[in-house]
Design an enzyme around this catalytic site. Structure first.
Site, PDB file in Angstrom:
ATOM      1  N   ARG A   1       0.949  -1.055  -0.043  1.00  0.00           N
ATOM      2  CA  ARG A   1      -0.031  -0.020  -0.114  1.00  0.00           C
ATOM      3  C   ARG A   1       1.016   1.341  -0.098  1.00  0.00           C
ATOM      4  NH1 ARG A   1      -3.338  -2.724   5.036  1.00  0.00           N
ATOM      5  NH2 ARG A   1      -4.477  -4.008   4.096  1.00  0.00           N
TER       6      ARG A   1
ATOM      7  N   ARG B   1     -10.110   4.033   5.498  1.00  0.00           N
ATOM      8  CA  ARG B   1      -8.779   3.671   5.399  1.00  0.00           C
ATOM      9  C   ARG B   1      -8.251   3.879   3.844  1.00  0.00           C
ATOM     10  NH1 ARG B   1      -6.027  -1.831   7.705  1.00  0.00           N
ATOM     11  NH2 ARG B   1      -7.024  -2.516   5.526  1.00  0.00           N
TER      12      ARG B   1
ATOM     13  N   ARG C   1     -12.590  -9.074   3.326  1.00  0.00           N
ATOM     14  CA  ARG C   1     -12.195  -8.764   4.615  1.00  0.00           C
ATOM     15  C   ARG C   1     -13.477  -8.875   5.533  1.00  0.00           C
ATOM     16  NH1 ARG C   1      -7.631  -7.543   2.109  1.00  0.00           N
ATOM     17  NH2 ARG C   1      -6.028  -7.189   3.419  1.00  0.00           N
TER      18      ARG C   1
END
Ligand SMILES: Nc1nc2c(ncn2[C@@H]2O[C@H](COP(=O)(O)OP(=O)(O)O)[C@@H](O)[C@H]2O)c(=O)[nH]1
Ligand SMILES: Nc1ncnc2c1ncn2[C@@H]1O[C@H](COP(=O)(O)OP(=O)(O)O)[C@@H](O)[C@H]1O
Length: 199
Positions: free
Chosen positions: A44, A137, A148
């Site tokens: 990321r 996020r 997730r």
């Protein structure tokens, strides 16, 4: 002499494991060391290879597993993750408390290994809050987010199992969760401080 006990932090993606462990490591300089896992997922923005993860290809990871380099490994949300023996040894060689951020499959595997860690589950206050935090996020695609969230539902059920974790911390207020985490680890923290002061 045996070194300090490692710490396993587990819990749903987005529960706040990284946030809590970074805060802990910042507050206690030279007490904790992070077990840097291997993963096949893409980095990321801001993640550093060798610090947050060892970012590797599936082929490299498979070879490492076949060579017996890993204590445990798992498939999560379409990617491979694993704790290498070297990741833990690097931290333990410095006489630091080794922190492992691993999923539920990892917890089960580590239970069969001889690491003897303290098992801590970090849980979100609710699924709704978890989804908000993961969306805010801004690291996941919609597909990855859904995977997730699905894994989170399973994780939240399993974590209720008696005897699986030594402590379950609900990360509602960050300050309170941080305080609870410190309290659970106080004994080990004091041991490390004492040993490292006299050495
Ligand atoms: N079994 C196992 N799980 C890991 C390892 N490293 C990370 N994980 C878990 O993989 C999941 C996904 O991690 P990541 O892609 O960083 O996403 P995030 O949890 O949403 O920040 C989390 O539940 C981590 O705890 C590892 O070495 N072994
Ligand atoms: N107590 C909290 N209150 C509000 N937001 C939080 C709290 N703890 C973590 N967050 C935020 O939630 C998101 C997920 O946290 P993160 O540490 O990345 O979770 P994990 O490592 O468990 O996947 C991050 O954007 C983080 O800043």
């Amino acid at each position: 002499m045996a070194g300090p006990r490692p710490v396993v932090l587990s819990g749903p993606s987005g529960a706040g494991k990284s946030t809590l462990l970074k805060k802990l490591m910042k507050e206690y300089d030279s007490v904790f060391g992070f077990s840097v896992s291997h993963t096949t997922r893409n980095p990321r923005p801001g993640e550093v290879n060798g610090k947050d993860y060892h970012f590797v290809t599936r082929e490299a990871m498979q070879t490492g597993i076949e060579n017996g380099d890993f204590i445990e490994h798992a498939e999560f949300s379409g990617n491979m993750y694993g704790t290498s023996k070297a990741a833990v040894q690097d931290v333990q060689a410095k006489n630091l408390i080794c922190i492992l951020d691993i999923d539920m499959q990892g917890v089960r595997s580590i239970k069969r290994a001889d690491l003897n860690p303290i098992y801590i589950s970090i849980q979100p206050p609710s699924m709704e809050v978890l989804e908000h935090r993961l969306r805010d996020r801004k690291t996941e695609s919609e597909e990855s987010l859904q995977k997730r969230l699905h894994a989170a539902r399973v994780d939240m059920e399993i974590s209720k199992e008696q005897g699986l974790f030594d402590t379950v911390i609900v990360n509602d207020s960050l300050e309170e969760a941080h305080g609870q985490l410190k309290a659970v680890l106080l004994e080990e923290i004091q041991k490390v401080k004492k040993t490292n002061m006299s050495s």
